[in-house]
Design an enzyme around this catalytic site. Sequence first.
Site, PDB file in Angstrom:
ATOM      1  N   ARG A  31       0.960  -1.149  -0.145  1.00 41.00           N
ATOM      2  CA  ARG A  31      -0.173   0.039   0.007  1.00 41.00           C
ATOM      3  C   ARG A  31       0.865   1.267  -0.044  1.00 41.00           C
ATOM      4  O   ARG A  31       1.026   1.972  -1.162  1.00 41.00           O
ATOM      5  CB  ARG A  31      -0.862  -0.111   1.183  1.00 41.00           C
ATOM      6  N   ASP A  32       1.615   1.797   1.244  1.00 40.20           N
ATOM      7  CA  ASP A  32       2.339   2.921   1.270  1.00 40.20           C
ATOM      8  C   ASP A  32       3.497   2.589   0.280  1.00 40.20           C
ATOM      9  O   ASP A  32       3.905   3.805  -0.532  1.00 40.20           O
ATOM     10  CB  ASP A  32       3.075   3.007   2.543  1.00 40.20           C
ATOM     11  N   HIS A 224       5.240   4.416  12.662  1.00 42.98           N
ATOM     12  CA  HIS A 224       5.217   4.403  11.396  1.00 42.98           C
ATOM     13  C   HIS A 224       6.208   5.311  10.913  1.00 42.98           C
ATOM     14  O   HIS A 224       6.001   6.652  10.797  1.00 42.98           O
ATOM     15  CB  HIS A 224       3.715   4.657  10.953  1.00 42.98           C
ATOM     16  N   HIS A 226       8.884   7.031   8.191  1.00 41.49           N
ATOM     17  CA  HIS A 226       9.714   7.108   6.813  1.00 41.49           C
ATOM     18  C   HIS A 226      11.050   7.465   7.067  1.00 41.49           C
ATOM     19  O   HIS A 226      11.423   8.392   8.018  1.00 41.49           O
ATOM     20  CB  HIS A 226       8.933   8.286   5.865  1.00 41.49           C
ATOM     21  N   CYS A 257       4.171   9.246   0.621  1.00 49.34           N
ATOM     22  CA  CYS A 257       2.880  10.139   0.142  1.00 49.34           C
ATOM     23  C   CYS A 257       2.706  10.942  -0.869  1.00 49.34           C
ATOM     24  O   CYS A 257       3.617  11.827  -0.605  1.00 49.34           O
ATOM     25  CB  CYS A 257       2.352  10.456   1.661  1.00 49.34           C
ATOM     26  N   ASN A 266       9.477   4.518   3.476  1.00 45.28           N
ATOM     27  CA  ASN A 266       9.268   3.759   4.715  1.00 45.28           C
ATOM     28  C   ASN A 266      10.501   3.158   5.249  1.00 45.28           C
ATOM     29  O   ASN A 266      11.353   2.946   4.349  1.00 45.28           O
ATOM     30  CB  ASN A 266       8.037   2.728   4.759  1.00 45.28           C
TER      31      ASN A 266
HETATM   32  P1  HMG Z   1     -13.285  14.034  -2.494  1.00 45.10           P
HETATM   33  O1  HMG Z   1     -12.976  14.435  -3.853  1.00 45.10           O
HETATM   34  O2  HMG Z   1     -13.410  15.324  -1.635  1.00 45.10           O
HETATM   35  O3  HMG Z   1     -14.218  13.157  -2.624  1.00 45.10           O
HETATM   36  O4  HMG Z   1     -12.063  13.194  -2.231  1.00 45.10           O
HETATM   37  P2  HMG Z   1     -15.888  13.288  -2.723  1.00 45.10           P
HETATM   38  O5  HMG Z   1     -16.593  12.572  -1.275  1.00 45.10           O
HETATM   39  O6  HMG Z   1     -16.336  14.776  -2.982  1.00 45.10           O
HETATM   40  O7  HMG Z   1     -16.205  12.499  -4.118  1.00 45.10           O
HETATM   41  C1  HMG Z   1     -15.457  12.875  -5.247  1.00 45.10           C
HETATM   42  C2  HMG Z   1     -15.468  11.796  -6.173  1.00 45.10           C
HETATM   43  O8  HMG Z   1     -14.670  10.774  -5.498  1.00 45.10           O
HETATM   44  C3  HMG Z   1     -16.742  11.053  -6.545  1.00 45.10           C
HETATM   45  O9  HMG Z   1     -16.801  10.531  -7.710  1.00 45.10           O
HETATM   46  C4  HMG Z   1     -16.730   9.773  -5.567  1.00 45.10           C
HETATM   47  O10 HMG Z   1     -17.497   8.835  -6.149  1.00 45.10           O
HETATM   48  C5  HMG Z   1     -15.303   9.363  -5.378  1.00 45.10           C
HETATM   49  P3  HMG Z   1     -17.417  11.405  -9.050  1.00 45.10           P
HETATM   50  O11 HMG Z   1     -19.016  11.384  -8.670  1.00 45.10           O
HETATM   51  O12 HMG Z   1     -16.485  12.417  -9.009  1.00 45.10           O
HETATM   52  O13 HMG Z   1     -17.218  10.486 -10.306  1.00 45.10           O
HETATM   53  N1  HMG Z   1     -14.961   8.753  -4.420  1.00 45.10           N
HETATM   54  C6  HMG Z   1     -14.560   7.466  -4.244  1.00 45.10           C
HETATM   55  N2  HMG Z   1     -13.992   6.761  -5.316  1.00 45.10           N
HETATM   56  C7  HMG Z   1     -13.726   5.421  -4.917  1.00 45.10           C
HETATM   57  N3  HMG Z   1     -13.358   5.215  -3.680  1.00 45.10           N
HETATM   58  C8  HMG Z   1     -13.696   5.956  -2.608  1.00 45.10           C
HETATM   59  C9  HMG Z   1     -14.273   7.084  -3.192  1.00 45.10           C
HETATM   60  N4  HMG Z   1     -14.581   8.375  -2.205  1.00 45.10           N
HETATM   61  C10 HMG Z   1     -15.059   9.261  -3.154  1.00 45.10           C
HETATM   62  N5  HMG Z   1     -13.569   5.786  -1.316  1.00 45.10           N
HETATM   63  C11 HMG Z   1     -11.322  11.206  -0.704  1.00 45.10           C
HETATM   64  C12 HMG Z   1     -12.041  12.549  -0.797  1.00 45.10           C
HETATM   65  C13 HMG Z   1     -10.690  10.978   0.760  1.00 45.10           C
HETATM   66  C14 HMG Z   1     -11.938  10.172  -1.368  1.00 45.10           C
HETATM   67  C15 HMG Z   1     -10.077  11.468  -1.280  1.00 45.10           C
HETATM   68  O14 HMG Z   1      -9.333  12.719  -0.878  1.00 45.10           O
HETATM   69  C16 HMG Z   1      -8.893  10.514  -1.623  1.00 45.10           C
HETATM   70  O15 HMG Z   1      -9.222   9.327  -2.004  1.00 45.10           O
HETATM   71  N6  HMG Z   1      -7.784  10.634  -0.893  1.00 45.10           N
HETATM   72  C17 HMG Z   1      -6.974   9.563  -0.666  1.00 45.10           C
HETATM   73  C18 HMG Z   1      -5.628  10.151  -0.295  1.00 45.10           C
HETATM   74  C19 HMG Z   1      -4.518   9.153  -0.121  1.00 45.10           C
HETATM   75  O16 HMG Z   1      -4.865   7.754  -0.308  1.00 45.10           O
HETATM   76  N7  HMG Z   1      -3.238   9.456   0.101  1.00 45.10           N
HETATM   77  C20 HMG Z   1      -2.143   8.671   0.517  1.00 45.10           C
HETATM   78  C21 HMG Z   1      -2.541   8.041   1.948  1.00 45.10           C
HETATM   79  S1  HMG Z   1      -0.909   7.828   2.914  1.00 45.10           S
HETATM   80  C22 HMG Z   1      -1.132   8.428   4.014  1.00 45.10           C
HETATM   81  O17 HMG Z   1      -2.210   9.295   4.286  1.00 45.10           O
HETATM   82  C23 HMG Z   1      -0.017   8.604   5.278  1.00 45.10           C
HETATM   83  C24 HMG Z   1       0.171   7.193   5.828  1.00 45.10           C
HETATM   84  O18 HMG Z   1       0.995   6.270   5.279  1.00 45.10           O
HETATM   85  C25 HMG Z   1       0.924   7.343   7.508  1.00 45.10           C
HETATM   86  C26 HMG Z   1       1.838   8.059   7.310  1.00 45.10           C
HETATM   87  O19 HMG Z   1       2.782   7.910   6.385  1.00 45.10           O
HETATM   88  O20 HMG Z   1       1.871   9.157   8.172  1.00 45.10           O
HETATM   89  C27 HMG Z   1      -1.234   6.364   6.306  1.00 45.10           C
HETATM   90 MG    MG Z   2       3.258   6.498   5.307  1.00 49.13          MG
END
Ligand code: HMG
Ligand code: MG
Length: 324
Positions: A31-32, A224, A226, A257, A266
Amino acid sequence: MNPPEKPAETPPTSLFGGAPDAVTIYEVGPRDGLQNETTVLSVERKVEMIEDLVDAGIRRIEMTSFVNPRWIPALADHMEVAARVRRKPGVDYSALVPNMRGLDSATRAGMKEVAVFMAASQSHNQKNINKSTEAALATYREVVGEARSRGMRVRGYVSCVYGCPYEGAVPAQQVIDVSAALLEMGVFEVSLGDTIGVGTPRQVEHVFRSLLAAGLTMEQLAVHFHDTRGTALANITVALQFGVRTIDSAVGGLGGCPYAPGASGNVATEDVVYMLSGMGIDTGVDIDKLVGVSTRLSGLLARELPSKYLKAHMGHCARLGRSV
Ligand code: HMG
Ligand code: MG
């Protein structure tokens, strides 16, 4: 006259008296590790990677993210990957979910554990999940409650614990507030993320002391790190002295990220396993099998991976004229 002799200093009793005998590695490579790679692996290769990691002894693994594929294109195949991996008894498979839509997809893919994720800083929440801290907490209150009513376990992530790419320093109180809120809504564990790899050992001590003073317990906390600036293993040794029992890492040192500019991999699982095994702390992971996985990944991704252990191992094999 000679100056008086300095009294002999009493050597400290073991610095690692609080360290556990065994630690669980929470593998985030699929994933990450893969979310920020320019080369996107096929579903088959991802499934193989996950199954090989489990075969190497990994007992907790994050397979993918049920997020918007427009935000994280490299994990757009989340349904296929999560549905196809053959589950091995005794292994916990998890995946990120950012909202109810993600939870529904995870449920359809057969997930029994999911992870919600947010930062201790407002700006990173806005950039990464398009929500304020308050809005993210409100969303997760609903998601965690629903996941638990579906019989799932939920992990929580708090990112930017040691610094935010947009705001700089993050006060420990913000880490406490977000961690406590996630625990209060029902996550079983909070993983404290050094998302951009800026943390140093004294800061880790400060964060842990602050969280414990606020009433959180070591059983609720995972780390966690990096390794952007090379401090991850040093930081882990501090967390071990506090008794941390769950360490996140990514095979080969993959990772980063996309919404944390400058963030690199990581801490590498091989490097953590090597260090812990040298310290007499059991992980249950076979380092040779792990190196097999990272060597194959290095070939598939067509790049050298950051793991120090992997580099040393390759150098050793080259000197002996052996294949890795
Ligand atoms: P948004 O654009 O604000 O969402 O995204 P929305 O609710 O307004 O919806 C917009 C569109 O997204 C719609 O589609 C939804 O259906 C779709 P449209 O009608 O325009 O065709 N949508 C989705 N599609 C699939 N799966 C879903 C989903 N939700 C909405 N679950 C959202 C908000 C949170 C979804 C977006 O910002 C997003 O996906 N962000 C993820 C970012 C991400 O994964 N970043 C990396 C993570 S790593 C991290 O955070 C750090 C970590 O590793 C720890 C560390 O290192 O500290 C965990
Ligand atoms: Mg991370």
